[in-house]
Motif scaffolding. Structure first.
Motif, short mmCIF file in Angstrom:
data_model
loop_
_atom_site.label_atom_id
_atom_site.label_comp_id
_atom_site.label_asym_id
_atom_site.label_seq_id
_atom_site.Cartn_x
_atom_site.Cartn_y
_atom_site.Cartn_z
N PRO A 74 41.16 50.14 -36.91
CA PRO A 74 42.13 49.85 -38.01
C PRO A 74 43.90 49.54 -37.01
O PRO A 74 43.67 50.30 -36.18
CB PRO A 74 42.98 51.38 -38.38
CG PRO A 74 41.11 52.39 -38.55
CD PRO A 74 40.33 51.67 -36.85
N ALA A 75 44.61 48.96 -37.46
CA ALA A 75 45.28 48.18 -37.01
C ALA A 75 46.56 48.39 -38.14
O ALA A 75 46.69 48.89 -39.13
CB ALA A 75 45.21 46.79 -36.63
N THR A 76 48.11 48.79 -37.23
CA THR A 76 49.10 48.57 -38.11
C THR A 76 50.09 47.25 -38.60
O THR A 76 49.57 46.18 -38.03
CB THR A 76 50.13 49.21 -37.32
OG1 THR A 76 51.17 49.48 -37.62
CG2 THR A 76 50.36 48.23 -35.87
N ASN A 77 50.43 47.21 -39.73
CA ASN A 77 51.21 45.47 -40.11
C ASN A 77 52.24 46.25 -39.60
O ASN A 77 53.43 45.58 -40.48
CB ASN A 77 51.21 45.56 -41.34
CG ASN A 77 49.82 45.94 -41.92
OD1 ASN A 77 49.21 44.58 -41.91
ND2 ASN A 77 48.51 46.53 -42.72
N ALA A 78 53.58 47.33 -38.91
CA ALA A 78 54.30 47.28 -38.98
C ALA A 78 54.78 46.62 -37.79
O ALA A 78 54.16 46.75 -36.68
CB ALA A 78 54.62 49.02 -39.16
N SER A 79 56.25 46.74 -37.59
CA SER A 79 56.42 45.99 -36.06
C SER A 79 57.79 47.08 -35.40
O SER A 79 58.32 47.61 -36.44
CB SER A 79 57.34 44.98 -36.10
OG SER A 79 57.00 44.12 -36.91
N GLY A 80 57.71 47.29 -34.49
CA GLY A 80 58.77 48.20 -33.44
C GLY A 80 58.44 48.92 -32.91
O GLY A 80 57.35 48.57 -32.64
N THR A 81 58.93 49.90 -32.27
CA THR A 81 58.04 51.36 -31.85
C THR A 81 57.82 52.71 -32.15
O THR A 81 58.06 52.68 -33.38
CB THR A 81 59.16 51.45 -30.75
OG1 THR A 81 60.11 50.39 -30.26
CG2 THR A 81 59.52 53.31 -29.34
N LEU A 82 56.49 52.62 -31.55
CA LEU A 82 55.52 53.91 -32.42
C LEU A 82 56.53 55.22 -31.49
O LEU A 82 55.96 56.11 -30.06
CB LEU A 82 54.55 53.77 -31.48
CG LEU A 82 53.52 54.96 -32.29
CD1 LEU A 82 52.78 53.93 -33.20
CD2 LEU A 82 51.67 54.68 -31.63
N THR A 83 56.86 55.31 -32.46
CA THR A 83 57.94 57.09 -32.12
C THR A 83 57.27 58.15 -32.13
O THR A 83 57.83 59.11 -32.28
CB THR A 83 59.44 56.89 -33.14
OG1 THR A 83 58.74 56.64 -34.46
CG2 THR A 83 59.66 55.52 -33.01
N ALA A 84 55.85 58.01 -32.84
CA ALA A 84 55.21 59.39 -33.52
C ALA A 84 53.97 58.41 -33.32
O ALA A 84 53.18 57.74 -33.80
CB ALA A 84 55.79 59.50 -34.77
N LEU A 85 53.41 59.82 -32.97
CA LEU A 85 51.45 59.56 -32.94
C LEU A 85 51.02 61.04 -33.40
O LEU A 85 50.65 61.98 -32.64
CB LEU A 85 51.27 58.96 -31.36
CG LEU A 85 49.91 58.58 -31.65
CD1 LEU A 85 49.43 57.64 -32.49
CD2 LEU A 85 48.57 58.17 -30.39
N ALA A 86 50.08 61.29 -34.84
CA ALA A 86 49.95 62.37 -35.43
C ALA A 86 48.21 61.83 -35.01
O ALA A 86 47.73 62.78 -35.46
CB ALA A 86 50.11 62.42 -36.30
N LEU A 87 47.93 61.52 -34.44
CA LEU A 87 46.17 61.28 -34.38
C LEU A 87 45.99 61.72 -33.39
O LEU A 87 46.62 61.85 -31.93
CB LEU A 87 45.53 59.28 -34.26
CG LEU A 87 46.03 59.15 -35.84
CD1 LEU A 87 45.59 57.78 -36.23
CD2 LEU A 87 45.69 60.24 -37.37
N ALA A 88 44.16 61.66 -32.97
CA ALA A 88 43.71 62.58 -32.04
C ALA A 88 41.91 62.34 -31.86
O ALA A 88 41.36 62.35 -33.10
CB ALA A 88 43.89 63.84 -31.09
N PRO A 89 41.72 61.42 -31.00
CA PRO A 89 40.14 62.49 -31.34
C PRO A 89 39.21 63.41 -31.91
O PRO A 89 39.57 64.46 -32.19
CB PRO A 89 39.52 62.13 -29.68
CG PRO A 89 40.91 61.24 -28.99
CD PRO A 89 41.62 61.67 -29.47
#
Length: 343
Positions: A74-89
């Protein structure tokens, strides 16, 4: 001589007296044996009952198949800085899961048969709009029809979505940038492909997925319940099911059903109403169809026909509308009515 004559006459008289009743009996037997059996048979008595109440769960057997997800990226469609990451393996990602944030606006994951290919806003029509409406409905923002027509109700739900996830308080456009498509069913994160603070752009891979359980595919049949909440039961496991969806995708339900199937990937299940449908039911012999194709029941030998529309039934019975419960009904009308027409 005179004495002999008197004796002979007496004998003849006695003989005639004995023969007369016998002759009369023979005549009676002959007369009765000549009577028509139809004339001697008693008339058929009309049998009148009542439309009875019955409950139907409309159970239907369906074929099911365990489906496994292929690994995705899965990929993002947004542009900018990743200010939060809520996922983990190991994280299960499904519709409504927040994957992270870009420029403090949240990225919302969703699963569907196919991804959105354009931003959605009022006035658009088509399959993309249907996908968006279903997503907004699953997230609790939309309660209208999934009709593929982005009208005022769809626009209102889009604004609510954007306000909730940080994409603007009065923004009537559902942007691709706000969403992350994860395939046709929930997935499990295998590895992260980005790090917090990283710059991203449309097409940047966020994570990879495992090839785990995806769904229980359901081969639907025409006799499934047309309305009402339904369940699917497989090998004793009962889970909620939406007729028309063609699959069970809730991760826990998928895992529970798959576990009962062992190494087998195909099986059978039963779809049924949660709450039974109340119907009126009569013996099939009480329902008459005339040569025009009309169907009816008769309340009595001489009563006017009542038009009916059979809705199903069991062996030897026919189901009718609930409103007919208690209605008098003539059983075997062909035997006792002169006029057999529903018109």
């Amino acid at each position: 001589m005179a004495s002999k004559a008197r004796s002979s006459g007496l004998a003849i008289a006695v003989a005639l007296a004995l023969i007369a009743p016998l002759a009369a009996g023979i005549t009676l037997v002959i007369a009765r044996s000549g009577q028509s059996p139809l004339e001697s048979a008693s008339e058929v008595e009309p049998l009148v009952g009542a439309v009875e109440r019955a409950e139907r769960y409309q159970e239907a057997t369906v074929a099911i198949t365990v489906q496994y997800a292929t690994a995705l990226s899965p990929a993002t469609n947004a542009s900018g800085t990743l200010t939060a990451l809520a996922l983990a393996p190991g994280t299960v990602v499904k519709t409504g899961t927040v994957a992270g944030s870009v420029n403090n606006a949240k990225l919302v994951a969703y699963s569907s048969k196919s991804p959105l290919f354009q931003d959605i806003y009022r006035g658009l029509k088509g399959a993309d709009v249907k996908t968006a409406q279903q997503l907004l409905k699953d997230l609790g923002f939309y309660s209208g029809a999934i009709d593929g027509d982005a009208g005022p109700a769809t626009e209102k739900s889009i604004k609510a979505f954007n306000a909730h996830y940080g994409w603007g308080k009065d923004n009537g456009t559902l942007a691709l940038a706000s969403l992350v498509w994860v395939g046709q069913a929930p997935v499990t994160v295998a590895e992260l492909s980005v790090t917090l603070g990283q710059s991203v752009s449309p097409g940047t891979e966020l994570f990879t997925t495992t090839a785990g359980l995806a769904a229980i595919a359901v081969t639907e049949t025409p006799n499934l319940p047309a309305s009402g909440d339904t369940t699917l039961t497989a090998n004793g496991v009962k889970v909620p099911y939406t007729v028309g969806s063609g699959a069970v995708t809730e991760p826990d339900a998928v895992a529970e059903i798959a576990a009962t199937m062992g190494t087998t990937t195909e099986g059978v299940a039963t779809v049924a109403l949660v709450e039974p449908q109340v119907v009126g039911t009569v013996p099939s012999s009480a329902v008459f169809s005339d040569e025009t194709g009309a169907t009816c029941i008769f309340p009595s030998v001489d009563g006017a026909p009542i038009a009916v529309t059979p809705t199903g039934g069991t062996l030897g019975t026919v189901d009718l509308d609930e409103s007919l419960v208690g209605q008098a009904v003539l059983i075997n009308p062909r035997d006792v009515r002169q006029d057999l027409a529903c018109g």
